[in-house]
Write a protein that holds these residues in place. Structure first.
Motif, short mmCIF file in Angstrom:
data_model
loop_
_atom_site.label_atom_id
_atom_site.label_comp_id
_atom_site.label_asym_id
_atom_site.label_seq_id
_atom_site.Cartn_x
_atom_site.Cartn_y
_atom_site.Cartn_z
N LEU A 65 28.14 -3.23 -25.11
CA LEU A 65 28.64 -2.56 -23.90
C LEU A 65 27.50 -2.32 -22.91
CD1 LEU A 65 31.18 -0.04 -25.44
CD2 LEU A 65 31.71 -2.04 -24.00
N ALA A 69 27.02 -4.26 -19.31
CA ALA A 69 26.91 -3.50 -18.05
C ALA A 69 25.70 -3.98 -17.27
CB ALA A 69 26.82 -2.01 -18.33
N ARG A 74 32.15 -8.29 -16.48
CA ARG A 74 33.47 -7.68 -16.67
C ARG A 74 34.15 -8.24 -17.92
NH1 ARG A 74 32.80 -6.76 -11.25
NH2 ARG A 74 34.10 -5.14 -10.34
N ARG A 77 32.55 -6.48 -20.96
CA ARG A 77 32.84 -5.05 -20.98
C ARG A 77 34.28 -4.81 -21.41
NH1 ARG A 77 29.42 -0.52 -20.25
NH2 ARG A 77 30.91 0.39 -18.82
N GLY A 81 35.11 -3.44 -24.89
CA GLY A 81 35.76 -2.14 -24.77
C GLY A 81 36.95 -2.08 -25.72
N ALA A 97 31.73 4.43 -21.27
CA ALA A 97 31.82 3.50 -20.14
C ALA A 97 31.36 4.14 -18.84
CB ALA A 97 33.26 3.01 -20.00
N TYR A 117 20.36 -2.26 -22.15
CA TYR A 117 20.59 -2.35 -20.70
C TYR A 117 19.36 -2.97 -20.03
CZ TYR A 117 22.04 -1.06 -15.99
OH TYR A 117 22.40 -1.10 -14.67
N LEU A 182 35.53 0.94 -17.53
CA LEU A 182 34.65 -0.10 -18.04
C LEU A 182 34.07 -0.99 -16.95
CD1 LEU A 182 36.76 -0.99 -21.17
CD2 LEU A 182 34.35 -0.32 -21.24
N VAL A 183 34.80 -1.19 -15.86
CA VAL A 183 34.35 -2.20 -14.89
C VAL A 183 34.14 -1.70 -13.46
CG1 VAL A 183 35.36 -4.09 -16.20
CG2 VAL A 183 36.69 -3.05 -14.36
#
Length: 186
Positions: A65, A69, A74, A77, A81, A97, A117, A182-183
């Protein structure tokens, strides 16, 4: 749908579709596209297992996740998700999220997600200090390597499906609020 056409008469492709239907209930566009090269698809699945199994399902999904990101995927995620929903619950997933730093995760999980990340946004400037943060959070050398591999693997897959124009699909288990959480910031 992507312009890539998957051969439907290939036994290897059909096997991939059957496994995917058994696991997800449908064949997403990204699987259809990546199944054009069944050997690479199977190698990807083997790589995922080699990393995710020792890392553990919860850690794999949290790293995924965060990395998704960072790369602004998308596709990943939403897909992960949905895979995280049974682990985190709807409220937990929504919190992760929106801001995993404020989601009630352990300090180690936050450090792991920060690392993932960063792999997706600025890996060229990473150094021993980044891995040291993980070690200080209690991760073994093997776990640090697996976290880096999980984030890098997500970059590989996400970039490939983005480059091939794969349609972004929202899994049915995600309601509109979870989808948006999430997006929205990607």
């Amino acid at each position: 749908m992507s312009i890539i056409e998957s051969p439907t008469d290939s036994p290897a492709t059909q096997a991939i579709y059957e496994r995917t239907r058994a696991n997800q209930g449908f064949v997403p566009d990204y699987t259809r596209v990546m199944a054009v090269n069944p050997e690479a698809h199977d190698a990807w699945e083997a790589l995922v297992q080699a990393i995710a199994t020792p890392l553990g399902h919860r850690r794999w999904e949290l790293v995924t996740l965060a990395a998704a990101a960072g790369i602004r995927s998308r596709h990943c995620r939403l897909a992960h998700g949905a895979k995280s929903l049974p682990i985190l619950g709807a409220d937990g997933l929504r919190a992760v999220a929106r801001d995993y730093h404020q989601a009630g995760l352990s300090d180690a999980e936050v450090a792991m997600m920060d690392f993932a990340y960063r792999v997706s946004t600025d890996s060229s400037t990473m150094d021993d200090g980044d891995a040291l943060v993980l070690r200080e959070a209690g991760f073994s050398d093997r776990e640090i390597v697996d976290i880096a591999l999980a984030a890098a693997a997500r970059n590989y897959y996400s970039r490939a499906i983005q480059a091939l124009g794969v349609v972004v699909e929202t899994p049915a288990v995600l309601d509109d609020d979870l989808r948006d959480a999430l997006v929205d910031d990607l």
